[in-house]
Design a protein around this motif. Structure first.
Motif, PDB file in Angstrom:
ATOM      1  N   TRP A 140       0.860  -1.193   0.000  1.00 16.87           N
ATOM      2  CA  TRP A 140       0.000   0.000   0.000  1.00 16.87           C
ATOM      3  C   TRP A 140       0.891   1.235   0.000  1.00 16.87           C
ATOM      4  N   MET A 141       0.872   1.990  -1.063  1.00 14.04           N
ATOM      5  CA  MET A 141       1.616   3.235  -1.131  1.00 14.04           C
ATOM      6  C   MET A 141       0.644   4.372  -0.816  1.00 14.04           C
ATOM      7  N   GLU A 142       0.938   5.595  -1.215  1.00 19.21           N
ATOM      8  CA  GLU A 142      -0.011   6.675  -0.917  1.00 19.21           C
ATOM      9  C   GLU A 142       0.115   7.825  -1.898  1.00 19.21           C
ATOM     10  N   ASN A 143      -1.031   8.479  -2.097  1.00 22.11           N
ATOM     11  CA  ASN A 143      -1.014   9.813  -2.676  1.00 22.11           C
ATOM     12  C   ASN A 143      -0.670  10.769  -1.550  1.00 22.11           C
ATOM     13  N   GLY A 144      -1.347  10.528  -0.397  1.00 20.73           N
ATOM     14  CA  GLY A 144      -1.144  11.358   0.791  1.00 20.73           C
ATOM     15  C   GLY A 144      -2.348  12.247   1.045  1.00 20.73           C
ATOM     16  N   TYR A 145      -2.143  13.254   1.900  1.00 13.84           N
ATOM     17  CA  TYR A 145      -3.241  14.158   2.260  1.00 13.84           C
ATOM     18  C   TYR A 145      -3.488  15.162   1.121  1.00 13.84           C
ATOM     19  N   ARG A 146      -4.705  15.233   0.688  1.00 12.21           N
ATOM     20  CA  ARG A 146      -5.068  16.066  -0.464  1.00 12.21           C
ATOM     21  C   ARG A 146      -5.291  17.522  -0.024  1.00 12.21           C
ATOM     22  N   CYS A 147      -4.813  18.449  -0.830  1.00 12.00           N
ATOM     23  CA  CYS A 147      -4.933  19.887  -0.549  1.00 12.00           C
ATOM     24  C   CYS A 147      -5.469  20.600  -1.789  1.00 12.00           C
TER      25      CYS A 147
ATOM     26  N   THR B 278      -4.213  25.870  -0.511  1.00  7.63           N
ATOM     27  CA  THR B 278      -4.723  25.752   0.862  1.00  7.63           C
ATOM     28  C   THR B 278      -4.385  24.361   1.395  1.00  7.63           C
ATOM     29  N   VAL B 279      -3.618  24.308   2.466  1.00 11.28           N
ATOM     30  CA  VAL B 279      -3.232  23.021   3.068  1.00 11.28           C
ATOM     31  C   VAL B 279      -4.412  22.493   3.874  1.00 11.28           C
ATOM     32  N   SER B 280      -5.402  21.982   3.128  1.00 13.14           N
ATOM     33  CA  SER B 280      -6.661  21.529   3.753  1.00 13.14           C
ATOM     34  C   SER B 280      -6.554  20.102   4.297  1.00 13.14           C
ATOM     35  N   ASN B 281      -5.685  19.270   3.665  1.00 16.66           N
ATOM     36  CA  ASN B 281      -5.539  17.867   4.119  1.00 16.66           C
ATOM     37  C   ASN B 281      -6.905  17.203   4.314  1.00 16.66           C
TER      38      ASN B 281
ATOM     39  N   GLU C  77      -2.174  28.073   5.442  1.00 18.59           N
ATOM     40  CA  GLU C  77      -2.199  26.974   6.415  1.00 18.59           C
ATOM     41  C   GLU C  77      -3.307  27.295   7.413  1.00 18.59           C
ATOM     42  N   LEU C  78      -4.264  26.380   7.562  1.00 22.68           N
ATOM     43  CA  LEU C  78      -5.505  26.658   8.299  1.00 22.68           C
ATOM     44  C   LEU C  78      -5.257  26.780   9.802  1.00 22.68           C
ATOM     45  N   THR C  79      -6.022  27.661  10.436  1.00 25.12           N
ATOM     46  CA  THR C  79      -6.048  27.692  11.912  1.00 25.12           C
ATOM     47  C   THR C  79      -6.893  26.497  12.368  1.00 25.12           C
ATOM     48  N   ASP C  80      -6.833  26.166  13.648  1.00 26.99           N
ATOM     49  CA  ASP C  80      -7.640  25.041  14.162  1.00 26.99           C
ATOM     50  C   ASP C  80      -9.126  25.293  13.895  1.00 26.99           C
TER      51      ASP C  80
END
Ligand code: KDG
Length: 337
Positions: free
Chosen positions: A149-156, A234-237, A298-301
């Motif tokens: 299992w590889m990954e694309n990773g977290y999408r932004c 936008t680093v939405s992950n 980069e999003l705030t909490d």
């Protein structure tokens, strides 16, 4: 032509023919089973690095019998086409996103749920645990053996219009998505206009303004230069996308037991290298993208929570299709990280 010269010419001709014959014999004697690996991203990507690692490991341990060849940039076809070719035994291996394969195995839809994995440790625990072993068993029925299992990773998200901080900011934006029902539903829920499209068409569509944005991991955004037509990132992950490293089950079952162990161990090691490489790239490339002149949000909490809340209804929409038991099993593992 004098006899001595004629003799020399004949001898030279015979020597040349012998050389060709011997080299041909050598290539026949060296005749190895070629293992072609098809993948869609660039060679420098995590999956490209993982494919090269697999090639190194197999050549090291079984180089006398197998010749592994890696083909990047969807040279042998996109994810779905290559996976179908592997399933039919026409191609040996593929590294593919899971999202285009949900028609073959609906369990894979679970990985398209927004904000399912809290971090990569949770993702690794699922990918290398019983849940994905069970999914691999189901995929085997389609003529596909899972090597890892590889990954694309977290999408932004990237877009050409403006800084995006909260979901309301994407209202009306034409956002390219993978050809996957949950990705379409997610961006519709967010108020965007989701536009499904093959990965290979995305850069041109962004350049031409046919779409306003797209979403992919930071590594892909940088390596495919999506920051050029899309100056806002936008680093939405918002979704963690795994990938499957698959081999033709027909080919795998033709291997000796010892070879199967070597292939499986090499697949797991190569997949770990692929995931680690991608994660390091996603960390490093935020700076690189800023250095190229793009704005990276980069999003705030609080902003992050707004995305989690806005996409929550998608889980209910697809719960029946995925199955409550599978969703609960993944969430139970994730709750430990
Ligand atoms: O072949 C590329 C795909 O595996 C994947 O990386 C592309 O995430 C992708 C997308 O957005 O289509």
């Amino acid at each position: 032509m004098k006899t001595s010269t004629a003799k020399k010419v004949m001898v030279a001709g015979l020597a040349a023919m012998m050389t060709i014959a011997l080299s041909a014999t050598a290539s026949v004697a060296d005749n190895k089973k070629v293992i072609k690996i098809s993948y869609g991203l660039v060679k420098e990507s995590g999956e490209g690095t993982g494919a090269a690692k697999f090639e190194e490991l197999i050549e090291e341990k079984l180089g006398d019998k197998f010749d592994v060849q890696c083909y990047s940039d969807a040279q042998l076809g996109d994810d779905l086409k290559s996976t179908q070719a592997v399933a039919m035994g026409e191609l040996e291996c593929v590294i593919t996103s899971c999202s285009p394969l949900t028609g073959m195995c609906s369990d894979l839809l679970v990985f398209d749920l927004p904000f399912l994995f809290p971090n990569t440790e949770a993702a690794d625990a699922v990918l290398e645990g019983e849940i994905c072993a069970g999914i691999a068993e189901k995929i085997e029925a389609n003529g596909l053996h899972t090597l890892g299992w590889m990954e694309n990773g977290y999408r932004c998200l990237t877009n050409s219009k403006k800084e995006v901080h909260v979901p309301d900011d994407v209202a009306g934006m034409k956002i390219r998505t993978m050809e996957n029902e949950m990705h379409l539903a997610t961006w519709k829920e967010l108020g965007a206009v989701p536009t499904p499209m093959a990965f290979s068409e995305v850069f041109t569509a962004l350049e031409q303004g046919a779409i306003d944005g797209q979403e992919n991991p930071i590594s892909t955004i940088y390596l495919n230069k999506f920051y050029e037509p899309n100056k806002y990132v936008t680093v939405s992950n918002h979704i963690y996308s795994p990938k499957l490293f698959l081999i033709s089950a027909e080919l795998y079952n033709s291997l000796t037991d010892e070879e199967k162990v070597i292939f499986d161990e090499a697949g797991i090691e190569a997949s770990r290298v692929a995931r680690e490489t991608n994660r390091q790239q996603c960390e490093d490339y935020v700076t690189n993208i800023r250095d190229e002149g793009a704005t990276v949000v980069e999003l705030t909490d609080e902003e992050h929570q707004a995305w989690v809340d806005a996409t929550a209804p998608v889980k209910e929409q697809f719960m029946d299709e995925i199955g409550e038991e599978l969703v609960a099993a993944v969430e139970e593992v994730c709750a430990q990280y």
